[in-house]
Design an enzyme around this catalytic site. Structure first.
Site, PDB file in Angstrom:
ATOM      1  N   GLU A  49     -27.153   4.829  12.006  1.00  0.00           N
ATOM      2  CA  GLU A  49     -26.148   5.890  11.899  1.00  0.00           C
ATOM      3  C   GLU A  49     -25.349   6.021  13.194  1.00  0.00           C
ATOM      4  O   GLU A  49     -24.122   6.144  13.168  1.00  0.00           O
ATOM      5  CB  GLU A  49     -26.808   7.223  11.547  1.00  0.00           C
ATOM      6  CG  GLU A  49     -27.389   7.268  10.153  1.00  0.00           C
ATOM      7  CD  GLU A  49     -26.354   7.188   9.040  1.00  0.00           C
ATOM      8  OE1 GLU A  49     -25.176   7.516   9.271  1.00  0.00           O
ATOM      9  OE2 GLU A  49     -26.735   6.796   7.919  1.00  0.00           O
ATOM     10  N   ASN A  53     -21.427   5.169  13.530  1.00  0.00           N
ATOM     11  CA  ASN A  53     -20.467   6.177  14.009  1.00  0.00           C
ATOM     12  C   ASN A  53     -19.587   5.617  15.120  1.00  0.00           C
ATOM     13  O   ASN A  53     -18.377   5.853  15.140  1.00  0.00           O
ATOM     14  CB  ASN A  53     -21.183   7.426  14.506  1.00  0.00           C
ATOM     15  CG  ASN A  53     -21.556   8.371  13.383  1.00  0.00           C
ATOM     16  OD1 ASN A  53     -21.249   8.144  12.223  1.00  0.00           O
ATOM     17  ND2 ASN A  53     -22.236   9.448  13.746  1.00  0.00           N
ATOM     18  N   ARG A 108     -16.774   8.142   3.054  1.00  0.00           N
ATOM     19  CA  ARG A 108     -17.709   8.552   4.099  1.00  0.00           C
ATOM     20  C   ARG A 108     -18.277   9.911   3.722  1.00  0.00           C
ATOM     21  O   ARG A 108     -17.540  10.830   3.415  1.00  0.00           O
ATOM     22  CB  ARG A 108     -17.007   8.651   5.462  1.00  0.00           C
ATOM     23  CG  ARG A 108     -16.361   7.363   5.898  1.00  0.00           C
ATOM     24  CD  ARG A 108     -17.358   6.508   6.641  1.00  0.00           C
ATOM     25  NE  ARG A 108     -16.809   5.173   6.807  1.00  0.00           N
ATOM     26  CZ  ARG A 108     -17.542   4.098   6.865  1.00  0.00           C
ATOM     27  NH1 ARG A 108     -18.843   4.177   6.773  1.00  0.00           N
ATOM     28  NH2 ARG A 108     -16.991   2.920   7.013  1.00  0.00           N
TER      29      ARG A 108
END
Length: 165
Positions: A49, A53, A108
């Protein structure tokens, strides 16, 4: 935190193909603590994650470098820092709210920080617009041997208790 016992540093381009590589490197490094499968899955997911990002939101449509540092401390605490020198986050508190995304027109979910928070013991995000973002996560890895010893001791106590009655 206790004394640092080991450290690694990794620098890689913000290409989506490097996300799996970053996750694998982190997993290999922390494997020396012999974590449970669940602990390892938590760490790998949180790293995925954070790296995603940086790739998707930090650098958006450009390629930059992602800096990953992993540390192990003598109290079995691990720390992972994922940094980029991308666009930064204007309002970190708002960005950490579930379903917030800087890419509403893309597919997203905006759950990256929520996932990191759920799977790690601590999450700290520092960011400066135009300078980049640093995500630091920690997790305490249980000592499986101590747990197994505790379970065995409890099982022995149960067995003794059953034979006495």
């Amino acid at each position: 935190m206790k004394k640092e016992t080991n450290i690694f540093k990794l620098v890689l381009p913000s290409k989506s193909s490097n996300e799996a590589f970053a996750r694998t490197v982190v997993a290999a490094f922390f494997a020396q603590l012999d974590p449970t499968m669940d602990e390892m899955a938590d760490v790998k997911t949180a790293v995925s994650e954070a790296v995603t990002n940086a790739i998707v939101h930090g650098y958006r449509d450009s390629i930059g470098m992602i800096f990953i540092t992993g540390r192990i401390f003598e109290n079995r605490c691990i720390e992972i820092t994922v940094k980029d020198k991308g666009c930064g986050i204007e309002d970190v508190k708002h960005a950490m709210e579930p379903t917030f995304t800087t890419s509403p027109n893309e597919e997203r979910a905006g759950l990256g920080f929520s996932v990191m928070t759920a799977f790690m013991d601590t999450l700290r995000v520092r960011s400066k617009v135009g300078k980049g973002t640093a995500v630091r996560m920690t997790k305490y890895i249980k000592n499986k041997m101590a747990e197994q010893d505790g379970k065995a001791h409890a099982e022995r106590d149960d067995a003794v208790e059953r034979t006495v009655h």
